[in-house]
Design an enzyme around this catalytic site. Structure first.
Site, PDB file in Angstrom:
ATOM      1  N   GLY A 142       0.869  -1.185   0.000  1.00 51.13           N
ATOM      2  CA  GLY A 142       0.000   0.000   0.000  1.00 51.13           C
ATOM      3  C   GLY A 142       0.895   1.221   0.000  1.00 51.13           C
ATOM      4  N   ARG A 143       0.326   2.349   0.401  1.00 51.02           N
ATOM      5  CA  ARG A 143       1.094   3.608   0.334  1.00 51.02           C
ATOM      6  C   ARG A 143       2.403   3.549   1.118  1.00 51.02           C
ATOM      7  NH1 ARG A 143      -3.421   8.341   0.705  1.00 51.02           N
ATOM      8  NH2 ARG A 143      -2.126   9.780  -0.444  1.00 51.02           N
ATOM      9  N   ILE A 144       2.353   2.947   2.320  1.00 49.31           N
ATOM     10  CA  ILE A 144       3.559   2.949   3.155  1.00 49.31           C
ATOM     11  C   ILE A 144       4.602   1.975   2.591  1.00 49.31           C
ATOM     12  CG2 ILE A 144       4.489   2.502   5.466  1.00 49.31           C
ATOM     13  CD1 ILE A 144       1.728   3.409   6.572  1.00 49.31           C
ATOM     14  N   ALA A 183       4.036  -1.952  11.422  1.00 51.86           N
ATOM     15  CA  ALA A 183       2.607  -2.060  11.074  1.00 51.86           C
ATOM     16  C   ALA A 183       1.774  -2.254  12.349  1.00 51.86           C
ATOM     17  CB  ALA A 183       2.411  -3.183  10.071  1.00 51.86           C
ATOM     18  N   ARG A 184       1.592  -3.488  12.769  1.00 49.99           N
ATOM     19  CA  ARG A 184       0.896  -3.782  14.022  1.00 49.99           C
ATOM     20  C   ARG A 184       1.556  -4.991  14.666  1.00 49.99           C
ATOM     21  NH1 ARG A 184      -0.811   0.599  13.852  1.00 49.99           N
ATOM     22  NH2 ARG A 184      -2.964   1.352  13.983  1.00 49.99           N
ATOM     23  N   GLU A 239       1.072  -4.548  23.110  1.00 49.34           N
ATOM     24  CA  GLU A 239       1.250  -3.119  23.330  1.00 49.34           C
ATOM     25  C   GLU A 239       0.230  -2.557  24.316  1.00 49.34           C
ATOM     26  OE1 GLU A 239       2.008  -1.500  19.447  1.00 49.34           O
ATOM     27  OE2 GLU A 239       1.624   0.492  20.222  1.00 49.34           O
ATOM     28  N   HIS A 271       6.032   2.987  19.186  1.00 47.55           N
ATOM     29  CA  HIS A 271       4.935   3.255  18.227  1.00 47.55           C
ATOM     30  C   HIS A 271       4.956   4.733  17.799  1.00 47.55           C
ATOM     31  CE1 HIS A 271       0.750   1.606  16.874  1.00 47.55           C
ATOM     32  NE2 HIS A 271       1.260   2.446  15.997  1.00 47.55           N
TER      33      HIS A 271
HETATM   34  C1  DGY Z   1      -1.550   4.414  12.493  1.00 47.95           C
HETATM   35  O1  DGY Z   1      -1.920   5.494  12.035  1.00 47.95           O
HETATM   36  O2  DGY Z   1      -2.185   3.379  12.337  1.00 47.95           O
HETATM   37  C2  DGY Z   1      -0.257   4.402  13.253  1.00 47.95           C
HETATM   38  O3  DGY Z   1       0.005   3.187  13.825  1.00 47.95           O
HETATM   39  C3  DGY Z   1      -0.203   5.522  14.271  1.00 47.95           C
HETATM   40  O4  DGY Z   1      -0.095   6.685  13.568  1.00 47.95           O
END
Ligand code: DGY
Length: 329
Positions: A159-161, A241-242, A271, A295
């Protein structure tokens, strides 16, 4: 009609100013600079038409019930929205929005690369070593790291990131790019010569593996013991990401058993706990080949203000009976 908006934590002010400028808005912001305690959240959302939430708050049936049946929208201040129970929101007709944008993608891509650099050039180790007064003389074998030049980076999710990371590593460092996603990304392939591979092949052939998929049931523990076994012992894993996308127990084992060379983490499975394991609570923090950030991949002045404006734009569009630009349901 007036709209009551409850903001679960003070956020950078530009979006809040946009909302306050609207005469139909009554805005209440949780005043303390810490995550709102759950009980207080349940009390304070009562009567809200819209909740502007941050990612530390679970937006679920209990919150929706506590707010009341007039609740119409949850505007999440994050790109990720795994803290929102979408099924429950959908069932109740509650609109949910997030805050993707050009700047946030830039910030997270930069931070991802910063973690890669920190690992490859052993920046944090070098910093600790120097501060500790251990640097006595230049040494030909002191803190040897590895170069980006000529290496392969594997991107999971473009995706964008993810695409932003690819572009920078291709344009700036001429790295070889492998990627995996649900579908091929011809634009990215053309611009960066990125090669589409199966997840297993990306893991097996990359020197750096970077995760950029959303947290969904299908991506929970996407990277676990089996996947670490496929990686090169010299490879680094980066996760901005997560947390739960990586099985952290398996990660610890892979690091200890030297199945991989190191990890750069901005997010954690439990987290805000850094390690989920009560018996081994300091494990990650004690490892020298692990770089940890709290984060903060999107934590720049510009991006956090942009996220504030995007959240406000979503809300203002909704108030005008328009489709919010970033509705996820
Ligand atoms: C998001 O936007 O999902 C990031 O984890 C925090 O900016």
């Amino acid at each position: 009609m007036m709209y009551n908006i409850f903001v679960t934590r003070d956020i950078p002010d530009e979006g809040l100013k946009m909302l306050r400028a609207n005469k139909r808005v009554r805005l209440e912001v949780y005043e303390k600079d810490r995550a709102i305690p759950r009980r207080e959240l349940l009390r304070r959302v009562r009567g809200a038409d819209i909740i502007l939430s941050i990612l530390t708050e679970r937006m679920d049936a209990a919150v929706f019930n506590a707010a009341g049946s007039q609740l119409k929208m949850v505007a999440n201040y994050a790109v990720g929205f795994d803290n929102v129970d979408l099924t429950e929101a959908k069932r109740r007709g509650i609109v949910v929005t997030n805050t993707p944008g050009a700047l946030i993608s830039e910030s997270v891509a930069e931070h991802t690369i910063a973690l890669m650099f920190a690992l490859a050039h052993r920046i944090c180790e070098g910093d600790r070593y120097t501060r500790a007064g251990k640097y006595k003389a230049w040494g030909p074998k002191l803190l040897l790291g590895t170069d980006f030049f000529g290496k392969t980076v594997g991107i999971i999710g473009t995706g964008r990131i993810g695409a932003g990371v690819v572009k920078r590593l291709h344009d700036g460092f001429n790295m070889h790019i492998l990627y995996n996603d649900l579908q091929r990304n011809p634009e990215l392939e053309q611009a960066t010569n990125a090669k589409y591979r199966t997840l297993n092949d990306v893991l097996a052939q990359s020197d750096f593996v970077s995760l950029h998929v959303p947290l969904l049931p299908s991506t929970h523990h996407l990277i676990g013991a089996k996947q670490f076994k496929m990686m090169k012992p010299t490879a680094f894993l980066v996760n901005t990401a997560r947390g739960p996308i990586v099985d952290e127990t398996a990660l610890l084992r892979a690091l200890r058993d030297k199945k991989i060379a190191g990890a750069g983490l901005d997010v954690y499975e439990c987290e805000p706990l850094i390690d989920c394991h009560p018996r081994d609570a300091l494990a990650l923090r004690r490892m020298h080949n692990v770089v940890l950030t709290p984060h903060t991949a999107s934590a720049t002045e510009q991006t956090r203000q942009e996220m504030s404006r995007i959240a406000a734009k979503n809300i203002l569009a909704f108030l005008q009976n328009k489709q919010p630009p970033n509705a996820v349901i």
